[in-house]
Design an enzyme around this catalytic site. Structure first.
Site, PDB file in Angstrom:
ATOM      1  CB  THR A 116      -2.834   5.610  -5.007  1.00 43.51           C
ATOM      2  OG1 THR A 116      -3.225   6.961  -5.291  1.00 43.51           O
ATOM      3  CG2 THR A 116      -2.012   5.128  -6.188  1.00 43.51           C
ATOM      4  CE1 TYR A 140       2.488   6.777  -5.232  1.00 45.67           C
ATOM      5  CE2 TYR A 140       0.580   8.094  -5.870  1.00 45.67           C
ATOM      6  CZ  TYR A 140       1.196   7.221  -4.989  1.00 45.67           C
ATOM      7  OH  TYR A 140       0.526   6.788  -3.872  1.00 45.67           O
TER       8      TYR A 140
HETATM    9  N1  LIG Z   1      -0.590   9.571   1.843  1.00 45.46           N
HETATM   10  C1  LIG Z   1      -1.584   9.405   0.972  1.00 45.46           C
HETATM   11  O1  LIG Z   1      -2.493  10.232   0.856  1.00 45.46           O
HETATM   12  C2  LIG Z   1      -1.613   8.160   0.091  1.00 45.46           C
HETATM   13  C3  LIG Z   1      -2.666   8.008  -0.822  1.00 45.46           C
HETATM   14  C4  LIG Z   1      -2.697   6.867  -1.609  1.00 45.46           C
HETATM   15  C5  LIG Z   1      -1.722   5.887  -1.481  1.00 45.46           C
HETATM   16  N2  LIG Z   1      -0.698   6.067  -0.610  1.00 45.46           N
HETATM   17  C6  LIG Z   1       0.325   5.003  -0.507  1.00 45.46           C
HETATM   18  O2  LIG Z   1       0.436   4.593   0.835  1.00 45.46           O
HETATM   19  C7  LIG Z   1       1.772   4.207   1.153  1.00 45.46           C
HETATM   20  C8  LIG Z   1       2.218   4.943   2.397  1.00 45.46           C
HETATM   21  O3  LIG Z   1       2.121   6.346   2.178  1.00 45.46           O
HETATM   22  P1  LIG Z   1       2.611   7.378   3.282  1.00 45.46           P
HETATM   23  O4  LIG Z   1       1.916   8.652   3.044  1.00 45.46           O
HETATM   24  O5  LIG Z   1       2.552   6.726   4.617  1.00 45.46           O
HETATM   25  O6  LIG Z   1       4.129   7.555   2.827  1.00 45.46           O
HETATM   26  P2  LIG Z   1       5.444   7.657   3.712  1.00 45.46           P
HETATM   27  O7  LIG Z   1       6.501   8.217   2.806  1.00 45.46           O
HETATM   28  O8  LIG Z   1       5.187   8.329   5.000  1.00 45.46           O
HETATM   29  O9  LIG Z   1       5.766   6.117   4.005  1.00 45.46           O
HETATM   30  C9  LIG Z   1       6.446   5.282   3.120  1.00 45.46           C
HETATM   31  C10 LIG Z   1       7.478   4.486   3.933  1.00 45.46           C
HETATM   32  O10 LIG Z   1       8.149   3.553   3.073  1.00 45.46           O
HETATM   33  C11 LIG Z   1       9.545   3.593   3.359  1.00 45.46           C
HETATM   34  N3  LIG Z   1      10.213   3.116   2.132  1.00 45.46           N
HETATM   35  C12 LIG Z   1      10.200   3.691   0.894  1.00 45.46           C
HETATM   36  N4  LIG Z   1      10.874   2.928   0.021  1.00 45.46           N
HETATM   37  C13 LIG Z   1      11.333   1.837   0.705  1.00 45.46           C
HETATM   38  C14 LIG Z   1      12.081   0.680   0.352  1.00 45.46           C
HETATM   39  N5  LIG Z   1      12.515   0.474  -0.902  1.00 45.46           N
HETATM   40  N6  LIG Z   1      12.369  -0.223   1.308  1.00 45.46           N
HETATM   41  C15 LIG Z   1      11.934  -0.052   2.594  1.00 45.46           C
HETATM   42  N7  LIG Z   1      11.224   1.025   2.980  1.00 45.46           N
HETATM   43  C16 LIG Z   1      10.918   1.953   2.049  1.00 45.46           C
HETATM   44  C17 LIG Z   1       9.822   5.033   3.747  1.00 45.46           C
HETATM   45  O11 LIG Z   1      10.989   5.207   4.507  1.00 45.46           O
HETATM   46  C18 LIG Z   1       8.551   5.379   4.531  1.00 45.46           C
HETATM   47  O12 LIG Z   1       8.702   5.081   5.908  1.00 45.46           O
HETATM   48  C19 LIG Z   1       2.616   4.543  -0.086  1.00 45.46           C
HETATM   49  O13 LIG Z   1       2.823   3.336  -0.808  1.00 45.46           O
HETATM   50  C20 LIG Z   1       1.728   5.489  -0.884  1.00 45.46           C
HETATM   51  O14 LIG Z   1       1.949   5.366  -2.255  1.00 45.46           O
HETATM   52  C21 LIG Z   1      -0.616   7.179   0.185  1.00 45.46           C
END
Ligand SMILES: NC(=O)c1ccc[n+]([C@@H]2O[C@H](COP(=O)([O-])OP(=O)(O)OC[C@H]3O[C@@H](n4cnc5c(N)ncnc54)[C@H](O)[C@@H]3O)[C@@H](O)[C@H]2O)c1
Length: 334
Positions: A116, A140
């Site tokens: 990120t 985070y």
């Molecule tokens: N959304 C953004 O703008 C953004 C920006 C930068 C980085 N990210 C990173 O991208 C990734 C996905 O983000 P997102 O927005 O799709 O989030 P999201 O919350 O929609 O998806 C995360 C998924 O991981 C699952 N999860 C969490 N902990 C878990 C575990 N211990 N075991 C199994 N499953 C688990 C959740 O149930 C969920 O389905 C994350 O790692 C986030 O840090 C997101």
């Protein structure tokens, strides 16, 4: 080729599972459904489990004949991380250590990791390049940086081959309408603004109108989730061609202010977005924009869906469709 998609029931993971299937891969999703939804898993099996169960993850890797991993699973709310740092390090770092151990045991080396822009903290220069210092301002971002460090050292030891993708602000929805953003605790600007316009949510809060930016509101780099998904497929292909371990920014090089986003939502949705100005949040930098040159050069990645109007149109279609669906369900039930 079977690919393990951790967190594939979530927002970015589900769009990537679709992109993988369209490119001929079989995505096997592992997700504990803590923030994701089983109905997002449509292009391969869903294994409902936490990454913290190393022995179980190892069995999944072996029995599903997994060849590479795309790792999205984690907790991703900046504000929540400041209130619960331990649980963020436990889930993000702890869960990843468990996954990496299972990969090591099963002899799987290739991983594409969701990092990120929050690892950069408040940058001295924008657009941000990958070589700039990483000084996260919240647990985070720090948990994600810790993971980058672990995979980097495992790469040096010859145990992993990795690409870390540092996303800027993921936004939008699948242009074909099959998937969208469905976070129960929503903190992202575009769904909040659309929700306010559709009267599904309260008036939008604008955090800070006194930033050193042209209109005084914070500027962020919005990337269409479909463009993020295609970058993951390209990163996987890059690793299977023997590409070197590296981190890449997934941004567009251009930013939009909160007010510009709000105006675009009003233009696309033809509805007013009720909004209230409130003070800045601690630790929110004025401008975060990523330089995508490296991803362009190495992955031949083009964020072709990421014009702000296109992002908001897809998001609007998704959220207004969800509203229509809720209405239909209520009518059917009554
Ligand atoms: N959304 C953004 O703008 C953004 C920006 C930068 C980085 N990210 C990173 O991208 C990734 C996905 O983000 P997102 O927005 O799709 O989030 P999201 O919350 O929609 O998806 C995360 C998924 O991981 C699952 N999860 C969490 N902990 C878990 C575990 N211990 N075991 C199994 N499953 C688990 C959740 O149930 C969920 O389905 C994350 O790692 C986030 O840090 C997101």
């Amino acid at each position: 080729m079977n690919i393990l998609v951790t967190g594939g029931a979530g927002y970015i993971g589900s769009h990537t599972a679709k992109a993988l299937a369209q490119s001929g891969y079989r995505p096997v999703v592992i997700d504990d459904l803590s923030t994701g939804h089983a109905h997002n898993v449509k292009w391969g099996p869903l294994v409902r489990a936490s990454l913290s169960d190393t022995a179980f993850v190892r069995t999944v890797l072996q029995e599903c004949q997994i060849e590479a991993v795309i790792h999205f699973a984690g907790s991703a709310l900046v504000g929540e991380s400041a209130r619960q740092p331990l649980s963020y390090f436990q889930n993000n770092v702890g869960g990843t250590l468990s996954l990496l151990q299972a990969m090591l045991d099963a002899g799987i080396k290739d991983i594409v990791f969701s990092s990120t822009c929050a690892t950069y903290g408040s940058p001295a220069r924008v657009p941000i390049t990958e070589g700039q210092p990483q000084m996260p301002l919240n647990p985070y971002g720090d948990s994600k940086l810790s993971i980058e460090r672990v995979i980097e050292w495992m790469g040096v030891a010859g145990q992993l081959r990795w690409v870390a993708l540092r996303y800027f602000n993921a936004a939008g929805a699948d242009p074909e309408g099959e998937l969208g953003e469905e976070h129960e605790h929503e903190t992202h600007l575009i769904p909040l603004a659309i929700g306010a316009a559709l009267k599904q949510r309260e008036s939008l809060q604008i955090f800070g109108t006194d930033y050193p930016t042209p209109d005084g509101t914070a500027i962020r780099d919005y990337v269409h989730v479909t463009d993020l998904a295609s970058a993951h497929v390209s990163a996987l292909q890059y690793l299977s061609r023997g590409g070197e371990n590296l981190a890449l920014n997934l941004g567009t090089g251009k930013g939009a202010s909160v007010l510009e986003v709000l105006e675009m939502v009003q233009l696309v949705g033809r509805q007013r977005v009720p909004a209230t100005a409130v003070p800045r949040r601690a630790g929110d930098p004025p401008i975060l924009v990523g330089d995508p040159q490296r991803a362009r050069r190495i992955l031949h990645w083009e964020p072709s869906h990421s014009a702000l109007g296109a992002i908001v149109e897809c998001a609007w279609r998704w959220h207004s469709r969800s509203q229509a669906q809720v209405h239909i369900n209520l009518v059917t039930q009554s």
